[in-house]
Design a protein around this motif. Structure first.
Motif, PDB file in Angstrom:
ATOM      1  N   ALA A  70       0.831  -1.203   0.000  1.00  0.00           N
ATOM      2  CA  ALA A  70       0.000   0.000   0.000  1.00  0.00           C
ATOM      3  C   ALA A  70       0.864   1.249   0.000  1.00  0.00           C
ATOM      4  CB  ALA A  70      -0.927   0.000   1.209  1.00  0.00           C
ATOM      5  N   ALA A  71       1.897   1.280   0.836  1.00  0.00           N
ATOM      6  CA  ALA A  71       2.787   2.432   0.895  1.00  0.00           C
ATOM      7  C   ALA A  71       3.555   2.613  -0.406  1.00  0.00           C
ATOM      8  CB  ALA A  71       3.758   2.280   2.068  1.00  0.00           C
ATOM      9  N   ASP A  72       3.840   1.504  -1.082  1.00  0.00           N
ATOM     10  CA  ASP A  72       4.592   1.538  -2.335  1.00  0.00           C
ATOM     11  C   ASP A  72       3.826   2.249  -3.442  1.00  0.00           C
ATOM     12  OD1 ASP A  72       6.894   0.892  -3.835  1.00  0.00           O
ATOM     13  OD2 ASP A  72       5.881  -0.843  -4.710  1.00  0.00           O
ATOM     14  N   LEU A  73       2.515   2.370  -3.298  1.00  0.00           N
ATOM     15  CA  LEU A  73       1.683   3.018  -4.322  1.00  0.00           C
ATOM     16  C   LEU A  73       1.631   4.533  -4.173  1.00  0.00           C
ATOM     17  CD1 LEU A  73      -1.303   0.505  -4.529  1.00  0.00           C
ATOM     18  CD2 LEU A  73       0.566   0.798  -6.156  1.00  0.00           C
ATOM     19  N   LEU A  74       2.203   5.057  -3.105  1.00  0.00           N
ATOM     20  CA  LEU A  74       2.276   6.515  -2.975  1.00  0.00           C
ATOM     21  C   LEU A  74       3.288   7.061  -3.996  1.00  0.00           C
ATOM     22  CD1 LEU A  74       2.351   6.776   0.917  1.00  0.00           C
ATOM     23  CD2 LEU A  74       0.534   7.655  -0.577  1.00  0.00           C
ATOM     24  N   PRO A  75       3.041   8.259  -4.552  1.00  0.00           N
ATOM     25  CA  PRO A  75       3.997   8.847  -5.507  1.00  0.00           C
ATOM     26  C   PRO A  75       5.390   8.940  -4.899  1.00  0.00           C
ATOM     27  CG  PRO A  75       1.946  10.107  -5.485  1.00  0.00           C
ATOM     28  CD  PRO A  75       1.850   9.119  -4.360  1.00  0.00           C
ATOM     29  N   LYS A  76       6.396   8.740  -5.713  1.00  0.00           N
ATOM     30  CA  LYS A  76       7.764   8.661  -5.214  1.00  0.00           C
ATOM     31  C   LYS A  76       8.653   9.818  -5.669  1.00  0.00           C
ATOM     32  CE  LYS A  76       7.705   3.600  -5.068  1.00  0.00           C
ATOM     33  NZ  LYS A  76       7.755   3.495  -3.594  1.00  0.00           N
ATOM     34  N   ALA A  77       8.073  10.857  -6.270  1.00  0.00           N
ATOM     35  CA  ALA A  77       8.890  11.948  -6.790  1.00  0.00           C
ATOM     36  C   ALA A  77       9.627  12.692  -5.680  1.00  0.00           C
ATOM     37  CB  ALA A  77       8.020  12.923  -7.577  1.00  0.00           C
ATOM     38  N   ARG A  78       9.024  12.749  -4.488  1.00  0.00           N
ATOM     39  CA  ARG A  78       9.640  13.458  -3.371  1.00  0.00           C
ATOM     40  C   ARG A  78       9.500  12.633  -2.100  1.00  0.00           C
ATOM     41  NH1 ARG A  78       7.209  19.312  -2.810  1.00  0.00           N
ATOM     42  NH2 ARG A  78       5.275  18.372  -3.579  1.00  0.00           N
ATOM     43  N   PRO A  79      10.414  12.804  -1.156  1.00  0.00           N
ATOM     44  CA  PRO A  79      10.278  12.098   0.127  1.00  0.00           C
ATOM     45  C   PRO A  79       9.134  12.703   0.936  1.00  0.00           C
ATOM     46  CG  PRO A  79      12.126  13.615   0.217  1.00  0.00           C
ATOM     47  CD  PRO A  79      11.642  13.617  -1.204  1.00  0.00           C
ATOM     48  N   SER A  96       2.711   0.157  16.846  1.00  0.00           N
ATOM     49  CA  SER A  96       3.106   1.362  16.117  1.00  0.00           C
ATOM     50  C   SER A  96       4.496   1.242  15.501  1.00  0.00           C
ATOM     51  CB  SER A  96       3.052   2.587  17.036  1.00  0.00           C
ATOM     52  OG  SER A  96       1.719   2.898  17.389  1.00  0.00           O
ATOM     53  N   ASP A  97       5.443   0.652  16.229  1.00  0.00           N
ATOM     54  CA  ASP A  97       6.802   0.513  15.694  1.00  0.00           C
ATOM     55  C   ASP A  97       6.818  -0.394  14.466  1.00  0.00           C
ATOM     56  OD1 ASP A  97       7.752   2.145  17.686  1.00  0.00           O
ATOM     57  OD2 ASP A  97       8.514   0.512  18.936  1.00  0.00           O
ATOM     58  N   ARG A  98       6.047  -1.467  14.531  1.00  0.00           N
ATOM     59  CA  ARG A  98       6.001  -2.391  13.399  1.00  0.00           C
ATOM     60  C   ARG A  98       5.311  -1.751  12.199  1.00  0.00           C
ATOM     61  NH1 ARG A  98       8.795  -6.169  10.835  1.00  0.00           N
ATOM     62  NH2 ARG A  98       7.494  -7.829   9.922  1.00  0.00           N
ATOM     63  N   VAL A  99       4.263  -0.982  12.439  1.00  0.00           N
ATOM     64  CA  VAL A  99       3.601  -0.252  11.349  1.00  0.00           C
ATOM     65  C   VAL A  99       4.612   0.637  10.642  1.00  0.00           C
ATOM     66  CG1 VAL A  99       1.949   1.594  10.829  1.00  0.00           C
ATOM     67  CG2 VAL A  99       1.262  -0.306  12.298  1.00  0.00           C
ATOM     68  N   ALA A 100       5.392   1.383  11.416  1.00  0.00           N
ATOM     69  CA  ALA A 100       6.392   2.274  10.820  1.00  0.00           C
ATOM     70  C   ALA A 100       7.425   1.497  10.015  1.00  0.00           C
ATOM     71  CB  ALA A 100       7.073   3.089  11.918  1.00  0.00           C
ATOM     72  N   GLN A 101       7.866   0.374  10.546  1.00  0.00           N
ATOM     73  CA  GLN A 101       8.855  -0.442   9.832  1.00  0.00           C
ATOM     74  C   GLN A 101       8.321  -0.906   8.482  1.00  0.00           C
ATOM     75  OE1 GLN A 101       9.790  -3.660  12.489  1.00  0.00           O
ATOM     76  NE2 GLN A 101      10.910  -2.374  13.936  1.00  0.00           N
ATOM     77  N   MET A 102       7.080  -1.370   8.472  1.00  0.00           N
ATOM     78  CA  MET A 102       6.504  -1.905   7.236  1.00  0.00           C
ATOM     79  C   MET A 102       6.281  -0.808   6.197  1.00  0.00           C
ATOM     80  SD  MET A 102       6.459  -5.094   7.857  1.00  0.00           S
ATOM     81  CE  MET A 102       5.322  -5.989   6.776  1.00  0.00           C
ATOM     82  N   VAL A 103       5.852   0.366   6.637  1.00  0.00           N
ATOM     83  CA  VAL A 103       5.649   1.482   5.707  1.00  0.00           C
ATOM     84  C   VAL A 103       6.973   1.932   5.117  1.00  0.00           C
ATOM     85  CG1 VAL A 103       4.944   3.911   5.539  1.00  0.00           C
ATOM     86  CG2 VAL A 103       3.497   2.281   6.764  1.00  0.00           C
ATOM     87  N   LYS A 104       7.997   2.019   5.964  1.00  0.00           N
ATOM     88  CA  LYS A 104       9.291   2.524   5.507  1.00  0.00           C
ATOM     89  C   LYS A 104      10.039   1.541   4.607  1.00  0.00           C
ATOM     90  CE  LYS A 104      10.159   5.806   9.252  1.00  0.00           C
ATOM     91  NZ  LYS A 104      11.072   6.222  10.339  1.00  0.00           N
ATOM     92  N   ARG A 105       9.560   0.306   4.529  1.00  0.00           N
ATOM     93  CA  ARG A 105      10.179  -0.647   3.607  1.00  0.00           C
ATOM     94  C   ARG A 105      10.086  -0.171   2.165  1.00  0.00           C
ATOM     95  NH1 ARG A 105       8.688  -6.946   5.180  1.00  0.00           N
ATOM     96  NH2 ARG A 105       9.836  -7.021   7.159  1.00  0.00           N
ATOM     97  N   THR A 106       8.986   0.499   1.839  1.00  0.00           N
ATOM     98  CA  THR A 106       8.740   0.869   0.438  1.00  0.00           C
ATOM     99  C   THR A 106       8.509   2.358   0.244  1.00  0.00           C
ATOM    100  OG1 THR A 106       6.390   0.408   0.750  1.00  0.00           O
ATOM    101  CG2 THR A 106       7.752  -1.381  -0.144  1.00  0.00           C
ATOM    102  N   CYS A 107       8.526   3.125   1.333  1.00  0.00           N
ATOM    103  CA  CYS A 107       8.221   4.547   1.231  1.00  0.00           C
ATOM    104  C   CYS A 107       9.276   5.353   1.971  1.00  0.00           C
ATOM    105  CB  CYS A 107       6.827   4.828   1.810  1.00  0.00           C
ATOM    106  SG  CYS A 107       6.324   6.553   1.736  1.00  0.00           S
ATOM    107  N   ASN A 108       9.781   6.380   1.317  1.00  0.00           N
ATOM    108  CA  ASN A 108      10.792   7.256   1.910  1.00  0.00           C
ATOM    109  C   ASN A 108      10.094   8.262   2.822  1.00  0.00           C
ATOM    110  OD1 ASN A 108      12.934   8.863   2.574  1.00  0.00           O
ATOM    111  ND2 ASN A 108      13.448   9.455   0.481  1.00  0.00           N
ATOM    112  N   ALA A 109       9.855   7.855   4.067  1.00  0.00           N
ATOM    113  CA  ALA A 109       9.122   8.686   5.020  1.00  0.00           C
ATOM    114  C   ALA A 109       9.971   8.939   6.257  1.00  0.00           C
ATOM    115  CB  ALA A 109       7.828   8.002   5.428  1.00  0.00           C
ATOM    116  N   ALA A 110      10.069  10.199   6.647  1.00  0.00           N
ATOM    117  CA  ALA A 110      10.820  10.535   7.849  1.00  0.00           C
ATOM    118  C   ALA A 110      10.083  10.079   9.102  1.00  0.00           C
ATOM    119  CB  ALA A 110      11.074  12.036   7.905  1.00  0.00           C
ATOM    120  N   GLU A 111       8.749  10.228   9.111  1.00  0.00           N
ATOM    121  CA  GLU A 111       7.928   9.857  10.263  1.00  0.00           C
ATOM    122  C   GLU A 111       6.723   9.063   9.791  1.00  0.00           C
ATOM    123  OE1 GLU A 111       8.415  10.387  13.451  1.00  0.00           O
ATOM    124  OE2 GLU A 111       9.860  12.041  13.588  1.00  0.00           O
ATOM    125  N   VAL A 112       6.331   8.077  10.580  1.00  0.00           N
ATOM    126  CA  VAL A 112       5.100   7.324  10.322  1.00  0.00           C
ATOM    127  C   VAL A 112       4.283   7.348  11.605  1.00  0.00           C
ATOM    128  CG1 VAL A 112       4.071   5.105   9.718  1.00  0.00           C
ATOM    129  CG2 VAL A 112       6.214   5.822   8.629  1.00  0.00           C
TER     130      VAL A 112
END
Length: 236
Positions: A70-79, A96-112
């Motif tokens: 799901a996170a991988d489908l977000l646009p990737k032009a910018r972090p 919450s920690d695991r949610v952040a880990q899974m999102v950051k696998r495919t999305c360049n996010a500073a905070e989740v």
């Protein structure tokens, strides 16, 4: 065919996009976010994640596997400065920690963040720690949610639930039902705030009415998530 020349605008580095992961069955989060972020200068990009027709601990836990896709489908032009995962109960089951880990696998996010993490932060910001908790969930979903709040120093001893597992019914629980339940429990002298749980529960219009009646802070999953995402975004 005529090949037309063009120029490109530069992205404003001060205006970083935020990401939002919304449940497939959720009909409330996006409309309410439109109000909470009506004044925003930054875009909010939205993706959906498969979710069960009914809310159970099994269907909630299953979303952990789907978070990277799901996170991988977000646009990737910018972090992203912030990505929000819009499910309170699943965040208590997955963590919450695991949610952040899974999102950051495919999305360049500073905070989740997610509504659970956001509610804890919002409660700390308002100096409250004793919730009257209103939820739509069945009991096996309420248990990990209340435990997660307890682990973060928030009491939910005053607690009521609509006991509904079907998402299509949760979103249609009336404003009057939400207001009546919140006032009834929120007037308990042992609590210092009300928390309305579930991103699919319509709370935007109910909150001011409840606050006016009980004279205490009233938080919700969507309100807390919006506040926390804005706070994290503006902190960078």
């Amino acid at each position: 065919m005529t090949l037309i020349p063009y120029t490109l605008d530069e992205d404003d580095p001060r205006v970083s996009p935020m990401g939002l992961i919304v449940l497939q069955t959720d009909e409330t989060l996006e409309p309410e976010f439109s109000s909470y972020f009506a004044d925003r200068k930054y875009p909010i990009h939205v993706t959906r994640i498969p979710s069960g027709i009914e809310v159970t601990t099994d269907t909630l836990a299953e979303m952990e596997k789907a978070l990277p896709a799901a996170a991988d489908l977000l646009p990737k032009a910018r972090p992203y400065r912030v990505v929000g995962y819009g499910c309170t109960s699943a965040s208590s089951v997955i963590g919450s920690d695991r949610v952040a880990q899974m999102v950051k696998r495919t999305c360049n996010a500073a905070e989740v963040t997610n509504p659970l993490r956001a509610a804890v932060a919002c409660a700390a910001n308002q100096g409250v720690s004793k919730f009257a908790l209103i939820s739509p969930y069945i009991e096996d979903v309420n248990t990990p949610l209340r435990q997660a709040f307890a682990e973060n120093g928030i009491s939910t001893e005053v607690f009521g639930t609509f006991g509904e597992s079907e998402e299509a019914k949760v979103v249609r629980i009336s404003k009057a039902s939400v207001v009546d339940a919140a006032i009834h429990l929120g007037l308990n002298p042992s609590v210092d705030a009300v928390f309305l749980s579930c991103t699919n529960l319509r709370t935007l219009e109910a909150i001011p009415e409840i606050q006016a009646r009980i004279n205490k802070p009233v938080l919700s999953s969507n309100q807390s998530l919006a506040w926390h995402m804005r706070s994290l975004n503006e902190a960078h």
